[in-house]
Design a protein around this motif. Structure first.
Motif, PDB file in Angstrom:
ATOM      1  N   TRP A 260       0.810  -1.222   0.000  1.00 23.37           N
ATOM      2  CA  TRP A 260       0.000   0.000   0.000  1.00 23.37           C
ATOM      3  C   TRP A 260       0.843   1.272   0.000  1.00 23.37           C
ATOM      4  CZ3 TRP A 260       1.469   2.346   4.443  1.00 23.37           C
ATOM      5  CH2 TRP A 260       1.809   1.543   5.537  1.00 23.37           C
ATOM      6  N   ARG A 325      -8.204  -6.365   5.995  1.00 22.76           N
ATOM      7  CA  ARG A 325      -8.800  -5.036   5.813  1.00 22.76           C
ATOM      8  C   ARG A 325      -8.527  -4.150   7.027  1.00 22.76           C
ATOM      9  NH1 ARG A 325     -12.758  -2.614   2.497  1.00 22.76           N
ATOM     10  NH2 ARG A 325     -12.815  -0.418   3.141  1.00 22.76           N
ATOM     11  N   GLU A 326      -8.533  -4.743   8.201  1.00 22.04           N
ATOM     12  CA  GLU A 326      -8.281  -3.973   9.422  1.00 22.04           C
ATOM     13  C   GLU A 326      -6.891  -3.340   9.397  1.00 22.04           C
ATOM     14  OE1 GLU A 326      -8.194  -4.642  14.296  1.00 22.04           O
ATOM     15  OE2 GLU A 326      -8.462  -6.351  12.938  1.00 22.04           O
ATOM     16  N   MET A 328      -5.145  -2.610   6.603  1.00 26.40           N
ATOM     17  CA  MET A 328      -5.169  -1.589   5.554  1.00 26.40           C
ATOM     18  C   MET A 328      -5.842  -0.307   6.057  1.00 26.40           C
ATOM     19  SD  MET A 328      -3.762  -2.851   2.716  1.00 26.40           S
ATOM     20  CE  MET A 328      -4.495  -2.048   1.284  1.00 26.40           C
ATOM     21  N   ASP A 329      -6.956  -0.449   6.759  1.00 30.20           N
ATOM     22  CA  ASP A 329      -7.680   0.729   7.250  1.00 30.20           C
ATOM     23  C   ASP A 329      -6.852   1.493   8.284  1.00 30.20           C
ATOM     24  OD1 ASP A 329      -9.787   0.141   5.611  1.00 30.20           O
ATOM     25  OD2 ASP A 329     -11.043  -0.733   7.178  1.00 30.20           O
TER      26      ASP A 329
END
Length: 383
Positions: A260, A325-326, A328-329
């Motif tokens: 990312w 996802r946690e 990434m967020d």
């Protein structure tokens, strides 16, 4: 028309004819070279230059073992030589031969060498704006970044910034979206990043630090030893093709994606402004065209070779995982905090990033609609 004048103008036309893009700097006047098969540069037409011979030295931040990213400088140098019938020679030097891996900007700025091939984000300690020339966390992908550089305001804004360092910059490579790196242990939640010593390229370390990680800025040629000895717990580099060569999977088996922090990492040619201004007009056109060819060629190599290398890595025991996802967020939230702070404290950053962000916003309304939907459908076909 006098014959010499005709040859000179015709030669300049050949250089321009080799170009497909315009390098924007105030006005779009420098041509960029066309895409071609990825593996090697084709023979290029020589340009009539009146016989002037020039010798430059290029210092690279990348080890010779990586034919993709280090090879970008060699592709560039060969193109320049071919297009000048050998009159303009650029010798390519690996880290340590002339200056250390992260000494490129200082060497070019001071005129110790005429040019260098490196990533701007290695020098974020001088000014965080350097990072925008390569990649910033949750930034543009390679296609959008190239669009911003060549047809948006990216080139002109960064040329203005680099002028303060006696540098003329050119895009000269892109890796495409990178992988998220190699880890000794699994990353299930943001808490798993707390205390993690990770080799991470430049500016993204600011975001990892907000998540409790301990970023390390280590040259490519020294990463494996640091990982093997336990000096670091994790590392990222580029993607499967380079990672396989560097052997990271042998000491840290968990391979995460996406990277990312580098949705499309641009590699750059930095030229000392005095050396640039001393070039004949024909040679300036040739450098611009050759850099643009090398820019296209590098990503073509990565795109062609990464799928095969990924299969081999998995066959040799790499454990492929997507970041939860946690995680990434949490990283996105940390990224937003870092950027808000920079917008308050760094005028250079604010000026360049505001345009970058606006361009990116438009791109991510278009790309998922067109390429994204098409790619998803094609991937589902399992051809």
């Amino acid at each position: 028309m006098e014959r010499r004048s005709f040859l000179k103008k015709a030669g300049a036309g050949l250089a321009a004819g080799a170009a497909v893009g315009l390098a924007a700097c105030g006005k779009k006047e420098e041509a960029a070279a066309p895409a071609a098969p990825a593996a090697s540069a084709p023979a290029a037409p020589a340009v009539q230059t009146g016989g002037r011979e020039i010798r430059w030295r290029l210092t690279s931040s990348f080890p010779k073992s990586l034919d993709t990213i280090h090879g970008g400088a060699e592709v560039f140098a060969k193109m320049v030589s071919d297009m000048t019938d050998g009159k303009f020679q650029i010798s390519v030097h690996a880290p340590g031969e002339l200056v250390p891996a992260f000494g490129v900007v200082d060497a070019v700025q001071q005129g110790t060498v005429e040019c260098g091939h490196t990533c701007g984000y290695y020098y974020f300690g001088k000014d965080e704006t350097f990072a925008i020339d390569t990649a910033i966390p949750f930034g543009m992908n390679s296609r959008s970044l190239t669009a911003w550089m060549y047809d948006g305001k990216g080139m002109s804004l960064l040329r203005e910034f680099f002028a303060g360092y006696n540098i003329v910059n050119f895009p000269m490579g892109n890796t495409g979206a990178q992988m998220g790196g190699w880890y000794r242990k699994e990353i299930r939640t943001p808490a798993d990043l707390n205390g993690l010593k990770m080799r991470l390229g430049g500016f993204a370390g600011r975001v990892i630090a907000k998540l409790g990680g301990v970023p390390q800025n280590i040259p490519g040629g020294e990463i494996y030893q640091a990982l093997e000895r336990g000096t670091i717990d994790a590392t990222e580099w580029v993607g499967p093709y380079d990672d396989l060569k560097l052997g990271f999977h042998k000491v840290a088996p968990f391979y995460y994606y996406p990277g990312w922090w580098e949705g499309g990492a641009q590699v750059s040619l930095y030229v000392n402004d005095k050396a640039w201004n001393d070039l004949p007009a024909e040679y300036k056109a040739i450098v611009t065209a050759a850099a643009s060819f090398a820019h296209t060629n590098m990503q073509a190599m990565y795109d062609a070779r990464n799928p095969i290398a990924l299969k081999q890595l998995i066959a040799e025991g790499a454990k492929l995982n997507r970041f939860p996802r946690e995680v990434m967020d949490a990283a996105m939230q940390a990224r937003n905090e870092v950027y808000a702070e920079l917008n308050e404290t760094n005028a250079n950053w604010r000026k360049v990033f505001s345009d970058y962000e606006a361009f990116m916003r438009e791109q991510y309304q278009w790309i998922p609609l067109a390429d994204g939907s098409y790619d998803q459908y094609m991937a589902a076909q399992r051809l």
